[in-house]
Design a protein around this motif. Structure first.
Motif, PDB file in Angstrom:
ATOM      1  N   ILE A  58       5.933  -3.313   5.995  1.00 52.57           N
ATOM      2  CA  ILE A  58       5.807  -2.681   4.673  1.00 52.57           C
ATOM      3  C   ILE A  58       4.448  -2.012   4.526  1.00 52.57           C
ATOM      4  CG2 ILE A  58       5.657  -3.156   2.187  1.00 52.57           C
ATOM      5  CD1 ILE A  58       7.840  -5.330   2.669  1.00 52.57           C
ATOM      6  N   GLU A  59       3.408  -2.709   4.942  1.00 49.20           N
ATOM      7  CA  GLU A  59       2.064  -2.132   4.826  1.00 49.20           C
ATOM      8  C   GLU A  59       1.911  -0.874   5.677  1.00 49.20           C
ATOM      9  OE1 GLU A  59      -0.697  -5.321   5.550  1.00 49.20           O
ATOM     10  OE2 GLU A  59      -0.125  -6.341   3.704  1.00 49.20           O
ATOM     11  N   LYS A  60       2.506  -0.852   6.850  1.00 50.69           N
ATOM     12  CA  LYS A  60       2.411   0.320   7.728  1.00 50.69           C
ATOM     13  C   LYS A  60       3.275   1.483   7.235  1.00 50.69           C
ATOM     14  CE  LYS A  60       1.151  -1.809  12.111  1.00 50.69           C
ATOM     15  NZ  LYS A  60       1.542  -2.036  13.513  1.00 50.69           N
ATOM     16  N   ASP A  91      10.989   4.490  -0.137  1.00 50.53           N
ATOM     17  CA  ASP A  91      11.271   4.982  -1.483  1.00 50.53           C
ATOM     18  C   ASP A  91      11.574   3.841  -2.450  1.00 50.53           C
ATOM     19  OD1 ASP A  91      11.137   7.869  -1.010  1.00 50.53           O
ATOM     20  OD2 ASP A  91      12.854   7.510   0.296  1.00 50.53           O
ATOM     21  N   ASP A  92      12.267   2.822  -1.977  1.00 52.78           N
ATOM     22  CA  ASP A  92      12.634   1.684  -2.814  1.00 52.78           C
ATOM     23  C   ASP A  92      12.649   0.422  -1.968  1.00 52.78           C
ATOM     24  OD1 ASP A  92      13.235   2.653  -5.533  1.00 52.78           O
ATOM     25  OD2 ASP A  92      14.842   3.779  -4.556  1.00 52.78           O
ATOM     26  N   ILE A  93      12.300  -0.681  -2.607  1.00 56.01           N
ATOM     27  CA  ILE A  93      12.423  -1.995  -1.982  1.00 56.01           C
ATOM     28  C   ILE A  93      13.235  -2.866  -2.923  1.00 56.01           C
ATOM     29  CG2 ILE A  93      11.230  -4.039  -1.125  1.00 56.01           C
ATOM     30  CD1 ILE A  93       8.811  -2.288  -0.483  1.00 56.01           C
ATOM     31  N   GLU A 116       7.675 -15.765  -0.007  1.00 60.54           N
ATOM     32  CA  GLU A 116       6.687 -16.091   1.027  1.00 60.54           C
ATOM     33  C   GLU A 116       5.407 -15.295   0.752  1.00 60.54           C
ATOM     34  OE1 GLU A 116       4.294 -15.871   4.475  1.00 60.54           O
ATOM     35  OE2 GLU A 116       5.390 -14.124   3.733  1.00 60.54           O
ATOM     36  N   GLU A 117       4.269 -15.951   0.875  1.00 60.89           N
ATOM     37  CA  GLU A 117       2.980 -15.411   0.431  1.00 60.89           C
ATOM     38  C   GLU A 117       2.589 -14.076   1.059  1.00 60.89           C
ATOM     39  OE1 GLU A 117      -1.646 -16.880  -0.011  1.00 60.89           O
ATOM     40  OE2 GLU A 117      -0.247 -18.092   1.142  1.00 60.89           O
ATOM     41  N   ASN A 118       2.679 -13.935   2.373  1.00 59.43           N
ATOM     42  CA  ASN A 118       2.293 -12.680   3.029  1.00 59.43           C
ATOM     43  C   ASN A 118       3.186 -11.529   2.588  1.00 59.43           C
ATOM     44  OD1 ASN A 118       0.113 -13.658   4.677  1.00 59.43           O
ATOM     45  ND2 ASN A 118       1.652 -14.687   5.915  1.00 59.43           N
ATOM     46  N   LEU A 119       4.482 -11.796   2.486  1.00 57.55           N
ATOM     47  CA  LEU A 119       5.406 -10.764   2.033  1.00 57.55           C
ATOM     48  C   LEU A 119       5.113 -10.390   0.580  1.00 57.55           C
ATOM     49  CD1 LEU A 119       7.796  -8.883   2.422  1.00 57.55           C
ATOM     50  CD2 LEU A 119       9.287 -10.795   1.784  1.00 57.55           C
ATOM     51  N   PHE A 120       4.857 -11.393  -0.248  1.00 57.16           N
ATOM     52  CA  PHE A 120       4.573 -11.122  -1.657  1.00 57.16           C
ATOM     53  C   PHE A 120       3.353 -10.210  -1.801  1.00 57.16           C
ATOM     54  CE2 PHE A 120       2.871 -12.263  -5.900  1.00 57.16           C
ATOM     55  CZ  PHE A 120       3.955 -11.832  -6.654  1.00 57.16           C
ATOM     56  N   LYS A 121       2.309 -10.464  -1.025  1.00 51.22           N
ATOM     57  CA  LYS A 121       1.122  -9.612  -1.073  1.00 51.22           C
ATOM     58  C   LYS A 121       1.453  -8.177  -0.660  1.00 51.22           C
ATOM     59  CE  LYS A 121      -2.200 -13.313  -0.274  1.00 51.22           C
ATOM     60  NZ  LYS A 121      -3.123 -13.939   0.688  1.00 51.22           N
ATOM     61  N   ALA A 122       2.284  -8.026   0.364  1.00 51.87           N
ATOM     62  CA  ALA A 122       2.680  -6.681   0.807  1.00 51.87           C
ATOM     63  C   ALA A 122       3.506  -5.982  -0.272  1.00 51.87           C
ATOM     64  CB  ALA A 122       3.463  -6.768   2.113  1.00 51.87           C
ATOM     65  N   LEU A 123       4.363  -6.722  -0.953  1.00 46.99           N
ATOM     66  CA  LEU A 123       5.163  -6.132  -2.032  1.00 46.99           C
ATOM     67  C   LEU A 123       4.269  -5.684  -3.183  1.00 46.99           C
ATOM     68  CD1 LEU A 123       8.182  -8.615  -2.062  1.00 46.99           C
ATOM     69  CD2 LEU A 123       8.151  -6.286  -1.133  1.00 46.99           C
ATOM     70  N   LEU A 124       3.275  -6.496  -3.515  1.00 42.96           N
ATOM     71  CA  LEU A 124       2.338  -6.098  -4.568  1.00 42.96           C
ATOM     72  C   LEU A 124       1.562  -4.847  -4.177  1.00 42.96           C
ATOM     73  CD1 LEU A 124       0.870  -9.490  -5.824  1.00 42.96           C
ATOM     74  CD2 LEU A 124       2.568  -8.033  -6.949  1.00 42.96           C
ATOM     75  N   LYS A 125       1.166  -4.782  -2.923  1.00 45.89           N
ATOM     76  CA  LYS A 125       0.450  -3.592  -2.450  1.00 45.89           C
ATOM     77  C   LYS A 125       1.342  -2.357  -2.564  1.00 45.89           C
ATOM     78  CE  LYS A 125      -2.283  -1.902   1.422  1.00 45.89           C
ATOM     79  NZ  LYS A 125      -2.796  -2.185   2.766  1.00 45.89           N
ATOM     80  N   TRP A 126       2.615  -2.494  -2.199  1.00 44.65           N
ATOM     81  CA  TRP A 126       3.552  -1.373  -2.328  1.00 44.65           C
ATOM     82  C   TRP A 126       3.698  -0.980  -3.792  1.00 44.65           C
ATOM     83  CZ3 TRP A 126       8.410  -0.517  -4.541  1.00 44.65           C
ATOM     84  CH2 TRP A 126       9.063   0.656  -4.117  1.00 44.65           C
ATOM     85  N   GLU A 127       3.769  -1.975  -4.686  1.00 43.21           N
ATOM     86  CA  GLU A 127       3.884  -1.683  -6.115  1.00 43.21           C
ATOM     87  C   GLU A 127       2.636  -0.999  -6.665  1.00 43.21           C
ATOM     88  OE1 GLU A 127       5.022  -5.144  -8.423  1.00 43.21           O
ATOM     89  OE2 GLU A 127       7.126  -4.546  -8.283  1.00 43.21           O
ATOM     90  N   GLN A 162       1.235   1.498  -5.806  1.00 42.71           N
ATOM     91  CA  GLN A 162       1.373   2.958  -5.843  1.00 42.71           C
ATOM     92  C   GLN A 162       2.297   3.376  -6.990  1.00 42.71           C
ATOM     93  OE1 GLN A 162       2.950   4.188  -2.052  1.00 42.71           O
ATOM     94  NE2 GLN A 162       4.880   3.119  -2.369  1.00 42.71           N
ATOM     95  N   PHE A 163       2.403   2.502  -7.985  1.00 44.47           N
ATOM     96  CA  PHE A 163       3.189   2.711  -9.193  1.00 44.47           C
ATOM     97  C   PHE A 163       4.684   2.826  -8.911  1.00 44.47           C
ATOM     98  CE2 PHE A 163      -1.014   3.285 -10.700  1.00 44.47           C
ATOM     99  CZ  PHE A 163      -0.984   2.751 -11.980  1.00 44.47           C
ATOM    100  N   GLU A 164       5.130   1.924  -8.068  1.00 49.45           N
ATOM    101  CA  GLU A 164       6.549   1.710  -7.802  1.00 49.45           C
ATOM    102  C   GLU A 164       6.863   0.304  -8.296  1.00 49.45           C
ATOM    103  OE1 GLU A 164       8.528   3.960  -6.702  1.00 49.45           O
ATOM    104  OE2 GLU A 164       7.196   5.403  -5.763  1.00 49.45           O
ATOM    105  N   MET A 165       8.137  -0.033  -8.392  1.00 52.30           N
ATOM    106  CA  MET A 165       8.525  -1.388  -8.776  1.00 52.30           C
ATOM    107  C   MET A 165       9.541  -1.918  -7.783  1.00 52.30           C
ATOM    108  SD  MET A 165       8.775  -1.273 -12.925  1.00 52.30           S
ATOM    109  CE  MET A 165       9.223  -2.980 -13.028  1.00 52.30           C
ATOM    110  N   VAL A 166       9.242  -3.083  -7.226  1.00 54.58           N
ATOM    111  CA  VAL A 166      10.204  -3.755  -6.366  1.00 54.58           C
ATOM    112  C   VAL A 166      11.356  -4.204  -7.246  1.00 54.58           C
ATOM    113  CG1 VAL A 166      10.613  -5.748  -4.878  1.00 54.58           C
ATOM    114  CG2 VAL A 166       8.439  -4.514  -4.728  1.00 54.58           C
ATOM    115  N   ASP A 167      12.559  -3.925  -6.810  1.00 52.70           N
ATOM    116  CA  ASP A 167      13.756  -4.337  -7.526  1.00 52.70           C
ATOM    117  C   ASP A 167      14.073  -5.772  -7.124  1.00 52.70           C
ATOM    118  OD1 ASP A 167      16.222  -4.392  -8.876  1.00 52.70           O
ATOM    119  OD2 ASP A 167      17.284  -3.473  -7.184  1.00 52.70           O
TER     120      ASP A 167
END
Length: 159
Positions: free
Chosen positions: A39-41, A47-49, A134-145, A147-152
């Motif tokens: 996700i980070e890369k 476009d959506d997660i 899971e903590e590492n994934l959660f951090k990556a999801l927050l980083k993706w968000e 950029q003013f996106e929202m994880v569904d």
């Protein structure tokens, strides 16, 4: 023409991912770490997660507390219960008002011919640490968000 790229992540929660989780899947912790790196890369390409979250109440048809035998004992995890077990009294619903619903559920499940109703250890209880991503994934999801996106986040398993 650019293609839309969606990512679907299924049940990345502590109870499934961490070796100490109630229903731990071997290798899942490492998979989540690889997914976080992915996700980070690829942040700008996604476009959506969508993330499904298994979430249950303690009182749930698949949990031991829902059922009892004639001695009042709950089934152990991984016990399989069929409609005939309920009709014969081998297994009873702890709340008699739920018997009709449970019988209908078991009969409908058996009609599909795909599954037998299985009792699971309580897992991913709503609000519990086991239901957390899971903590590492959660951090990556927050980083993706960021950029003013929202994880569904799609909650499932509560009905």
């Amino acid at each position: 023409m650019n293609k839309k790229v969606d990512l679907l992540v299924i049940d990345p929660q502590f109870d499934f991912v961490d070796p100490q989780g109630t229903l731990s899947v071997p290798g899942a912790k490492e998979d989540m770490q690889r997914l976080a790196v992915f996700i980070e890369k690829n942040t700008s390409r996604l476009d959506d997660i969508h993330v499904s979250l298994d979430q249950h109440h303690l009182v749930h048809i698949a949990n031991p507390i829902y059922w009892m035998n004639s001695n009042g004992d709950s089934p152990t995890p991984f016990t399989q219960i069929i409609a005939a077990d309920l009709m014969s009294g081998k297994w009873l619903t702890r709340n008699p008002d739920l018997r009709t619903h449970a019988l209908s559920y078991l009969q409908d499940l058996e009609k599909t011919g795909k599954y037998t109703h299985t009792i699971w250890p309580p897992h991913c209880l709503i609000g519990s640490p086991g239901a957390a991503i899971e903590e590492n994934l959660f951090k990556a999801l927050l980083k993706w968000e960021s950029q003013f996106e929202m994880v569904d986040m799609v909650s499932k398993g509560s009905n």
